[in-house]
Design an enzyme around this catalytic site. Sequence first.
Site, PDB file in Angstrom:
ATOM      1  N   SER A  45      56.327  30.964  54.789  1.00  0.00           N
ATOM      2  CA  SER A  45      55.731  30.501  53.542  1.00  0.00           C
ATOM      3  C   SER A  45      55.688  28.986  53.629  1.00  0.00           C
ATOM      4  O   SER A  45      56.702  28.344  53.922  1.00  0.00           O
ATOM      5  CB  SER A  45      56.560  30.963  52.346  1.00  0.00           C
ATOM      6  OG  SER A  45      55.833  30.745  51.160  1.00  0.00           O
ATOM      7  N   GLU A  46      54.514  28.407  53.391  1.00  0.00           N
ATOM      8  CA  GLU A  46      54.322  26.997  53.729  1.00  0.00           C
ATOM      9  C   GLU A  46      55.108  26.036  52.840  1.00  0.00           C
ATOM     10  O   GLU A  46      55.199  24.854  53.158  1.00  0.00           O
ATOM     11  CB  GLU A  46      52.837  26.634  53.736  1.00  0.00           C
ATOM     12  CG  GLU A  46      52.132  26.741  52.398  1.00  0.00           C
ATOM     13  CD  GLU A  46      51.438  28.078  52.210  1.00  0.00           C
ATOM     14  OE1 GLU A  46      51.916  29.087  52.782  1.00  0.00           O
ATOM     15  OE2 GLU A  46      50.428  28.118  51.480  1.00  0.00           O
ATOM     16  N   ASN A  47      55.691  26.526  51.759  1.00  0.00           N
ATOM     17  CA  ASN A  47      56.571  25.656  50.985  1.00  0.00           C
ATOM     18  C   ASN A  47      57.915  25.438  51.669  1.00  0.00           C
ATOM     19  O   ASN A  47      58.720  24.644  51.187  1.00  0.00           O
ATOM     20  CB  ASN A  47      56.767  26.183  49.550  1.00  0.00           C
ATOM     21  CG  ASN A  47      57.228  27.625  49.491  1.00  0.00           C
ATOM     22  OD1 ASN A  47      56.766  28.454  50.273  1.00  0.00           O
ATOM     23  ND2 ASN A  47      58.131  27.930  48.591  1.00  0.00           N
ATOM     24  N   SER A  87      57.376  22.087  57.677  1.00  0.00           N
ATOM     25  CA  SER A  87      56.623  23.325  57.538  1.00  0.00           C
ATOM     26  C   SER A  87      55.190  23.153  58.042  1.00  0.00           C
ATOM     27  O   SER A  87      54.654  24.013  58.754  1.00  0.00           O
ATOM     28  CB  SER A  87      56.612  23.751  56.072  1.00  0.00           C
ATOM     29  OG  SER A  87      55.926  24.966  55.920  1.00  0.00           O
TER      30      SER A  87
END
Lengths: 218, 218, 239, 239
Positions: A45-47, A87
């Site tokens: 998840s890019e967060n 990320s």
Amino acid sequence: MNGKERIARRIAREVKDGYYVNLGIGLPTMVAAYLPLGIDVIFQSENGMLGVGIPPLEDVADPDLINAGKQPVTEIAGSSYFASDESFAMIRGGHMDMSVLGAMQVDEQGNLANWTIPGKMVKGMGGAMDLVAGARRVIVAMEHQTKEGESRILRQCTLPLTGTHVVHDIVTELGWIRVTPDGLMLTEIAEGIGPAEVQARTEAKLAISPDLTAMVVV
Amino acid sequence: MNGKERIARRIAREVKDGYYVNLGIGLPTMVAAYLPLGIDVIFQSENGMLGVGIPPLEDVADPDLINAGKQPVTEIAGSSYFASDESFAMIRGGHMDMSVLGAMQVDEQGNLANWTIPGKMVKGMGGAMDLVAGARRVIVAMEHQTKEGESRILRQCTLPLTGTHVVHDIVTELGWIRVTPDGLMLTEIAEGIGPAEVQARTEAKLAISPDLTAMVVV
Amino acid sequence: MNKVVASAEEAVQDIANGSTIMLGGFGLCGIPENLIAALVKRGLMGLHTISNNMGVDGFGMGLMLEAGMIASHIGSYVGENRRLEQMVLKGELALTLIPQGTLAERIRAGGAGIPAFYTPTGLGTVVAEGKETREIGDRTYVLETALRADVALVKAWKGDRLGNLVYRKTARNFNPVMATAARVTIAEVEELVEPGELDPDHIVTPGIYVKRMVVGREYKKPIESRFIREKMAQAGGAA
Amino acid sequence: MNKVVASAEEAVQDIANGSTIMLGGFGLCGIPENLIAALVKRGLMGLHTISNNMGVDGFGMGLMLEAGMIASHIGSYVGENRRLEQMVLKGELALTLIPQGTLAERIRAGGAGIPAFYTPTGLGTVVAEGKETREIGDRTYVLETALRADVALVKAWKGDRLGNLVYRKTARNFNPVMATAARVTIAEVEELVEPGELDPDHIVTPGIYVKRMVVGREYKKPIESRFIREKMAQAGGAA
């Protein structure tokens, strides 16, 4: 089984053991629910998380543990957290095996538009431009036409682009379309319809694969 | 008190409470031993540590805990470790209040040469070029002349440079020399010698500060 | 998912002659001792190495140097190898020295999909010769490009079979950044733990960067330069 | 060394009208709730904010938006603020949307002394309009420049009085990178611990980046989007 579920189920079969995958918000998120048994896949998840687990029961939802859709998620054994710069270094650096994104439009060049409609409120592109620029394989998961029945697969995108020459495959409820250097090629087709009907519902020119097969969505 | 100790003691007085400081290998390392009482200073080591403590007793030296000179060190309460890219992001990003380095030559432009002598074996610049490019204040700590009695403070460096326009101050056993836009200025002088003698032992032109004071090395 | 192989030999068995290899470590601290030993045992030739240092005579990458395996090297400091000088002078080894921070940042760029960046480091020195420079704001910068490798050999403290790694103290150094910048990253760890044993907030190298892992058979961990407290008292210094 | 101040109000008291301020957080996760409240209380005007999102109506940066404190904003996604649209259309607020990874990398560059870098993100889109592009290898890239701020407001989980910080789970997000890129970084923490209590191997933000700290008085931590297991069963999805 509705169209969205068919799309998610078909893409799930494309995910291989050992893959690291980023799933976009909405329809792409559904892919995780239909993975084949016995394969290990790690979702990013890019967060700032690797090893995204299933959503929690409501009473144990942790506000410090959310996915990029801002929904509560859980850890798996072997999850890790990192900052946003790390990320996107991971994403931009080509470390994601696959990114599945929704789209408003895709075209014959593999161009993708999925972040804004001129005249409507601009919400922002979030991480989509980075994901399409960085993932090794970009799969678009979307319904074949708009609610108004217009084709989303065009000769040329008319909306502002998210990326150029970035899409590898388009999966809709009607079939699997591969983006090739020569344009789009229908390689799998949903049960009950023929290639002519798919073409009729598609603005872009579709080549029909000589090996065209049924789109299996077990 | 020998010349090196005098240099280290004087620079130690320049270190202020709350400073983050990187000390080069050799003479600069000695500065840590003479800090004024009652001030908190945190030393960085560019191999990836903040909060470098004193050397350990030999029997508890930890091979996983060394400084940039590859010598065993210890932690303080509040140390932290980070990778080389993060360490040099910290240095290059202007976060170090002070860097103290040794030198072979410094010149009137604040150019510094401290990493190689042509014709001799090239060992490498290590982190010196990054430190002089990144620290907010670069102090050179060195003996005024070579063992052969040649000046190390020149009109123009003759050795390959470590950095251009990077040195703020030069401290030798003879005094404190500030690098100004107009050249070098002697601002403090060691006990027992006069400005003329310092100039005589210096190839570069030295302006004498109207506020010239004694170099105090308590 | 299990990235653990049985031995360092097995871990390096598919590395080809002529490969570009990054090796973690700073001096002899945090170096992949067991993977280096396996490389030497295989007798690979013509390697292009990228590592901050080059071990010392008789240890670490010094063993690769002595075995004549290294065709070229990029690093920032190689002062501890006496054999190296002759090899460079004889043209047996092409040596490129670059600033340590530029080395780290070029590797970071290689792993992060940044093909090039501007840096103030090295401006006006031999490092900037032949490179593009550019004024940005009130300062001039040098353009540097990303570094990548076929293989990265890194050393961690603990790891799990998914490839998640943590490091111990200053043995971290170049290991995490190199792990991101190679086609194949091979990690050796002192201790293998179960997935979930490492706190997800503490993991430094997420498993995505690691292709293969091995538990190191033994660690010598020599201390390169001994400067302990008694000696300090004599020298009058500390650090 | 003690960077802790008594209150969020004291922590922000010297921020000037018109300042450029970075604010950590992703959505409502890991945002400096108490420092934002103190900013709103002070009634600062004409701020230039940099933050991935802009809170929601009635919470987080949404409060700053409603108080009319923000003159311009750089972020990647602002979909949760209904008031914003009118303000942008009326010209009351200058909004710049950039890709999330480019935002993170530009901030990282600002903290790391890298004035500019090339990235593949956004090539051929409005993001690249007016920017230099360049072929490097077999691909074309866009030149992006560093972002810095006068002040960064970050939220950590635990910290010590030297400014060392650790974060909890995905509340880490933009906080550590923003902490590196401002002239003054102010951190709020949920819990203050003694120096040495945080394992030096686990510290994410070394104290050097933090100028001032405060213990947050309370944390609401709303969950922006609830998509829990029961709902998943209906939707037929998971993630």
